[in-house]
Design an enzyme around this catalytic site. Structure first.
Site, short mmCIF file in Angstrom:
data_model
loop_
_atom_site.label_atom_id
_atom_site.label_comp_id
_atom_site.label_asym_id
_atom_site.label_seq_id
_atom_site.Cartn_x
_atom_site.Cartn_y
_atom_site.Cartn_z
N LEU A 127 0.83 -1.21 0.00
CA LEU A 127 0.00 0.00 0.00
C LEU A 127 0.86 1.26 0.00
O LEU A 127 0.68 2.15 -0.82
CB LEU A 127 -0.93 -0.02 1.22
CG LEU A 127 -1.80 1.23 1.46
CD1 LEU A 127 -2.76 1.45 0.28
CD2 LEU A 127 -2.57 1.11 2.77
N SER A 128 1.80 1.36 0.93
CA SER A 128 2.58 2.59 1.11
C SER A 128 3.48 2.90 -0.09
O SER A 128 3.90 2.00 -0.82
CB SER A 128 3.46 2.48 2.36
OG SER A 128 2.67 2.40 3.52
N GLU A 129 3.76 4.18 -0.25
CA GLU A 129 4.70 4.66 -1.25
C GLU A 129 5.64 5.65 -0.60
O GLU A 129 5.37 6.13 0.51
CB GLU A 129 3.96 5.30 -2.43
CG GLU A 129 3.08 4.32 -3.19
CD GLU A 129 2.37 4.93 -4.38
OE1 GLU A 129 2.59 6.15 -4.65
OE2 GLU A 129 1.59 4.22 -5.03
N PRO A 130 6.76 5.98 -1.25
CA PRO A 130 7.71 6.90 -0.63
C PRO A 130 7.08 8.22 -0.18
O PRO A 130 7.45 8.77 0.86
CB PRO A 130 8.75 7.13 -1.73
CG PRO A 130 8.71 5.87 -2.55
CD PRO A 130 7.27 5.44 -2.53
N TRP A 158 8.15 0.04 1.90
CA TRP A 158 7.90 -0.55 3.20
C TRP A 158 7.12 -1.86 3.11
O TRP A 158 6.15 -2.08 3.83
CB TRP A 158 7.18 0.44 4.12
CG TRP A 158 7.89 1.73 4.25
CD1 TRP A 158 7.48 2.96 3.81
CD2 TRP A 158 9.17 1.95 4.86
NE1 TRP A 158 8.41 3.92 4.08
CE2 TRP A 158 9.47 3.33 4.74
CE3 TRP A 158 10.11 1.11 5.49
CZ2 TRP A 158 10.65 3.88 5.21
CZ3 TRP A 158 11.28 1.66 5.95
CH2 TRP A 158 11.54 3.03 5.82
N ASP A 240 -8.05 -2.60 9.40
CA ASP A 240 -8.67 -2.78 10.72
C ASP A 240 -8.23 -4.11 11.33
O ASP A 240 -7.86 -4.18 12.50
CB ASP A 240 -10.20 -2.75 10.60
CG ASP A 240 -10.74 -1.34 10.45
OD1 ASP A 240 -10.03 -0.38 10.80
OD2 ASP A 240 -11.88 -1.20 9.98
N GLY A 242 -5.56 -5.82 10.31
CA GLY A 242 -4.11 -5.77 10.44
C GLY A 242 -3.66 -5.06 11.69
O GLY A 242 -2.65 -5.44 12.31
N GLU A 363 1.15 -0.03 10.08
CA GLU A 363 -0.31 -0.22 10.07
C GLU A 363 -1.02 1.03 10.59
O GLU A 363 -2.08 0.97 11.22
CB GLU A 363 -0.73 -1.44 10.91
CG GLU A 363 0.00 -2.73 10.59
CD GLU A 363 -0.34 -3.30 9.24
OE1 GLU A 363 -0.71 -2.52 8.34
OE2 GLU A 363 -0.20 -4.52 9.06
#
Length: 379
Positions: A127-130, A158, A240, A242, A363
């Site tokens: 999901l995450s990006e820089p 990540w 939720d 996670g 998370e």
């Protein structure tokens, strides 16, 4: 020392006993070496899968364990108490399977879920990006429709198990704004997908965290989970659950630190007495124990709401906030109990302290959890 658990059935009690046996025999003997050498534990996840510990809360019809979420989380706590990095990896695997289970079409479930839940495939959550961590709506990694494919371009950050996972639950942009994000199931060997070198982290050394890069990677269109534009709601639904996984991991770390501190306080003597018999230290240990018990209660409360089909998003954020802050406090105090030697790598408590820190961040940071909780108060 083993936690005295209130469990709903004989099956659940047997499951906890099995988990402790596997964790004591498979995880505990090698954790120090693998964390110190930053070496990936090849085959360990497969052993947990073979024992049925990677898919406990998933439905039995797809090969899952069919266990209540509160039982799964207590199993996860036992794993994390022996090896936090493996506990996180198990939690992320469950998180990565959730979108397909909750939003996938029947044909997609029949095709992919059995392999995921059998334990011979490991999942990762992407999901995450820089430039987009807490602000998930700011994602820029793109998935452009081209006939029977989506063409993927961009980077993700990540990723727990990055470069090691068999599949990645990817969130990428298919349109504009917050309703322009979609969810995809990406095979780990997709052509055009590559990974950066593992991050040099403070803790959780044995399981890699990497960036991923998509360079005109062509993905079959049937790997879209749900519908286009549904990605953020899928992501937040998975998070939720996670967050409860990370809460359980945090409690496992805190319990392990407490156990080490109590053991040491019963062995070390000063002024002719065990240090646990000095009131100042005894009260510190008492506060640590109270924090662990209280934190466990928050994740169990949220999990039981989830099991009953009740709203639990706010309670998940409460559990994540309370449990991870408790883990940071308890592990810091455990180092204090050990004194100077606690600051060395001769004892595990310094590792527990380093591992606890990240639970306050991933998370959703604990600042984000406070935002979620405060918004819930006004609804």
């Amino acid at each position: 020392m083993p936690v005295d658990r209130l469990l709903p059935s004989d099956d659940a009690r047997d499951l906890i006993a099995l988990t402790r046996d596997v964790a004591d025999k498979v995880l505990d003997p090698i954790v120090d070496e693998y964390e110190r050498d930053e070496k990936y534990p090849e085959g360990v996840m497969a052993q947990l899968g073979a024992a049925g510990l990677l898919s406990l809360p998933q439905p039995e019809q797809w090969g899952g364990g069919g266990q209540p979420y509160d039982v799964y989380l207590q199993v996860l706590e036992e794993i994390a108490a022996r090896w936090a990095a493996i506990g996180v990896a198990v939690s992320v695997h469950s998180l990565s399977s959730h979108p397909l289970l909750a939003y996938g079409a029947e044909e997609q479930k029949q095709r992919w879920l059995p392999g995921m839940l059998a334990g011979d495939q490991i999942g990762a959550y992407s999901l995450s990006e820089p430039q987009a961590g807490s602000d998930a709506a700011a994602l820029s990694c793109k998935a452009t429709r081209d006939g029977d494919n989506y063409v993927l371009n961009g980077s993700k950050a990540w990723i727990t198990h990055g470069g090691k996972a068999d599949f990645y639950t990817l969130f990428a942009r298919t349109g504009e704004g917050s309703k322009g994000i979609s969810c995809f199931l990406v095979p780990g060997d997709l052509e055009g997908l590559s990974f950066g070198k593992p991050e040099e982290k403070m803790g959780l050394h044995a399981v890699p965290t990497t960036s991923a890069f998509y360079d005109n990677a062509r993905l079959d269109a049937d790997r879209l989970i749900g519908t286009e534009g549904q990605g953020l709601s899928i992501a937040f639904s998975a998070l939720d659950s996670g967050r409860l996984g990370i809460a359980a991991v945090a409690v496992g770390i805190a319990q392990a630190a407490l156990d080490e501190a109590v053991r040491y306080a019963n062995e070390r003597t000063t002024f002719g007495r065990k240090i646990i018999d000095h009131q100042g230290l005894g009260f510190l240990l008492a506060d640590m124990a109270a924090a662990v018990v209280s934190a466990r209660a928050t994740y169990l409360d949220a999990a039981r709401r989830r099991d009953l089909g009740l709203p639990y998003s706010t309670q998940a954020s409460v559990a994540k906030l309370i449990a991870t802050d408790a883990a940071m406090k308890v592990t810091t105090d455990a180092v204090q109990v050990f004194g100077g030697v606690g600051y060395t790598r001769d004892f595990r408590v310094e590792r527990f302290m380093r591992e606890a820190k990240i639970t306050q961040i991933f998370e959703g940071t604990n600042q984000i959890q406070r935002l979620v909780i405060s918004r819930g108060l006004g609804s």
